[in-house]
Design a protein around this motif. Sequence first.
Motif, mmCIF file in Angstrom:
data_model
loop_
_atom_site.group_PDB
_atom_site.id
_atom_site.type_symbol
_atom_site.label_atom_id
_atom_site.label_comp_id
_atom_site.label_asym_id
_atom_site.label_seq_id
_atom_site.Cartn_x
_atom_site.Cartn_y
_atom_site.Cartn_z
ATOM 1 N N LYS A 190 45.563 18.957 19.910
ATOM 2 C CA LYS A 190 45.452 20.300 20.491
ATOM 3 C C LYS A 190 43.986 20.687 20.724
ATOM 4 N N LEU A 191 43.103 20.308 19.809
ATOM 5 C CA LEU A 191 41.680 20.580 20.003
ATOM 6 C C LEU A 191 41.140 19.814 21.213
ATOM 7 N N ASP A 192 41.559 18.566 21.354
ATOM 8 C CA ASP A 192 41.099 17.770 22.499
ATOM 9 C C ASP A 192 41.560 18.386 23.817
ATOM 10 N N GLU A 193 42.786 18.878 23.827
ATOM 11 C CA GLU A 193 43.295 19.537 25.037
ATOM 12 C C GLU A 193 42.475 20.789 25.348
ATOM 13 N N ALA A 194 42.172 21.567 24.324
ATOM 14 C CA ALA A 194 41.387 22.788 24.524
ATOM 15 C C ALA A 194 39.951 22.447 24.925
ATOM 16 N N PHE A 195 39.382 21.389 24.353
ATOM 17 C CA PHE A 195 38.025 21.000 24.706
ATOM 18 C C PHE A 195 37.910 20.719 26.203
ATOM 19 N N ALA A 196 38.895 20.008 26.731
ATOM 20 C CA ALA A 196 38.878 19.706 28.170
ATOM 21 C C ALA A 196 38.927 20.984 28.994
ATOM 22 N N LEU A 197 39.700 21.976 28.537
ATOM 23 C CA LEU A 197 39.818 23.234 29.268
ATOM 24 C C LEU A 197 38.554 24.088 29.144
ATOM 25 N N VAL A 198 37.903 24.006 27.993
ATOM 26 C CA VAL A 198 36.610 24.694 27.841
ATOM 27 C C VAL A 198 35.573 24.013 28.722
ATOM 28 N N LYS A 199 35.595 22.703 28.732
ATOM 29 C CA LYS A 199 34.609 21.935 29.491
ATOM 30 C C LYS A 199 34.714 22.206 30.988
ATOM 31 N N ASP A 200 35.934 22.365 31.499
ATOM 32 C CA ASP A 200 36.072 22.603 32.948
ATOM 33 C C ASP A 200 36.080 24.086 33.314
ATOM 34 N N GLY A 201 35.921 24.969 32.315
ATOM 35 C CA GLY A 201 35.802 26.394 32.592
ATOM 36 C C GLY A 201 37.102 27.152 32.639
ATOM 37 N N THR A 202 38.217 26.494 32.344
ATOM 38 C CA THR A 202 39.503 27.211 32.318
ATOM 39 C C THR A 202 39.538 28.206 31.170
ATOM 40 N N ILE A 203 39.069 27.772 30.008
ATOM 41 C CA ILE A 203 38.928 28.655 28.848
ATOM 42 C C ILE A 203 37.460 29.033 28.720
ATOM 43 N N VAL A 204 37.184 30.324 28.644
ATOM 44 C CA VAL A 204 35.809 30.807 28.477
ATOM 45 C C VAL A 204 35.783 31.731 27.261
ATOM 46 N N PRO A 205 35.493 31.188 26.085
ATOM 47 C CA PRO A 205 35.473 32.031 24.884
ATOM 48 C C PRO A 205 34.445 33.157 25.015
ATOM 49 N N PRO A 206 34.712 34.301 24.397
ATOM 50 C CA PRO A 206 33.794 35.452 24.506
ATOM 51 C C PRO A 206 32.501 35.219 23.742
ATOM 52 N N SER A 207 31.431 35.838 24.234
ATOM 53 C CA SER A 207 30.126 35.710 23.581
ATOM 54 C C SER A 207 29.508 37.084 23.373
ATOM 55 N N SER A 208 28.396 37.107 22.665
ATOM 56 C CA SER A 208 27.687 38.362 22.416
ATOM 57 C C SER A 208 27.141 38.973 23.692
ATOM 58 N N ALA A 209 26.954 38.154 24.729
ATOM 59 C CA ALA A 209 26.354 38.637 25.979
ATOM 60 C C ALA A 209 27.384 38.895 27.069
ATOM 61 N N GLY A 210 28.659 38.619 26.807
ATOM 62 C CA GLY A 210 29.680 38.742 27.849
ATOM 63 C C GLY A 210 30.476 40.028 27.774
ATOM 64 N N ASP A 211 31.398 40.156 28.710
ATOM 65 C CA ASP A 211 32.244 41.349 28.784
ATOM 66 C C ASP A 211 33.615 41.135 28.156
ATOM 67 N N SER A 212 34.005 39.891 27.957
ATOM 68 C CA SER A 212 35.326 39.636 27.384
ATOM 69 C C SER A 212 35.296 39.810 25.862
ATOM 70 N N THR A 213 36.456 39.797 25.267
ATOM 71 C CA THR A 213 36.588 40.011 23.823
ATOM 72 C C THR A 213 37.477 38.919 23.223
ATOM 73 N N PRO A 214 37.506 38.786 21.915
ATOM 74 C CA PRO A 214 38.400 37.802 21.301
ATOM 75 C C PRO A 214 39.871 38.063 21.590
ATOM 76 N N GLU A 215 40.183 39.287 21.991
ATOM 77 C CA GLU A 215 41.573 39.635 22.304
ATOM 78 C C GLU A 215 41.892 39.488 23.784
ATOM 79 N N ASP A 216 40.849 39.285 24.613
ATOM 80 C CA ASP A 216 41.077 39.213 26.062
ATOM 81 C C ASP A 216 39.938 38.420 26.698
ATOM 82 N N PHE A 217 40.174 37.144 26.937
ATOM 83 C CA PHE A 217 39.156 36.293 27.531
ATOM 84 C C PHE A 217 39.843 35.289 28.479
#
Length: 385
Positions: free
Chosen positions: A353-380
């Motif tokens: 499951k981590l490997d699947e998520a890594f691929a999605l983070v790597k290609d920009g499908t998943i964009v986890p929230p950051s201190s500088a962004g507008d998204s939140t842990p509840e909506d990203f």
Amino acid sequence: MRKKLLAALLCAAMTASLLIGCGSNEGTSGDNGGSSSEESEGALNIAIVSSPNGVDDGSFNEDNYNGVLAYIEEHPDAKVTPIREETGVPATVVERITEIAGSYDVVVCLGYQCAGIGQVAQDNPDVDFILVDSYPTDAEGNTVELDNVYAMLFAEQESGFFAGMAAALETESGKVAVVNGQPFPSNVNYQYGFEAGVNYANTKYGTTAECIELSSYAGVYNDENIGGNYTGNFSDEATGKVIGEALINEGCDIIFVAAGASGNGVFTAAKEAGDVKVIGCDVDQYDDGANGDSNIMLTSVLKCMSINVERQLNAIADGSFTGQNVTLMADTDSTGYVKEEGRQQLSDDTITKLDEAFALVKDGTIVPPSSAGDSTPEDFPGLND
């Protein structure tokens, strides 16, 4: 040196194979000066300025130092002077860098407290600077980009995301937590990423993990209460243990630790509890998890600093160095998690499951929230895909 270089080489090898991983003796403090001109190709005179924890902290500082040592292994004429700045106060840190900069070819500056080196760099145009975890700022606090400063940030929120997923997928009690040092942007990124990873696993895989927060240790960032669990600095093991024990008493059985040396107190609390796992941060901390004939380290999540420091030293030596402000992410294999057999205790299903998520983070499908962004842990982006 051999132990340090082994950790740096592990990071490089795992990056190349997408098994991303990184990795403890103190260099002498102080500065030995020397000429600012190279004696031969690659014979750089390097200073590395660390926080009060020093370059043998087993985490952030040490991994960057490993990058310097890996460079020196290939360029034996080069030398390094570790400089431990004892206060961690930004203005004092910059003062110290100002004092020593002109005596070196390269100054490697570690941490957010080094951000204010903009004027120092401008006053020393023949010195190259490598700045980790911040972009340089001028005397007024404005971010600047300079020809002689390579400044690297890392997308800690990505690695924090993998920690949150792992915690949610592996918890037995249903209660997990993250412990941070100070609410600097990098630590806030880890917190937000962790919370997002827990929410992602709950949403996609039906886990029911809850992030536990202690209100008395909540972080404040940009004058806003952001929750979490913050020790207040990166060198207070006693407070780390107090927070760890309190979270364990609340039922947490997995704790992600992003608190520098303060995190050692959390490790101690987990070892004494006996039935609690931790997730390491920045580097492969599996060895730190040893507890008799068992180990408390579930896995470690990473930002591969050593390999990027070494790359920039090579660029300085061969003349290809370019000053710039960059954010290093999964798409350059600069974030990730340890999945090497014998260095973690994740189930095969969790790794898949981590490997699947890594691929999605790597290609920009998943964009986890950051201190500088507008998204939140509840909506990203990617939470409900």
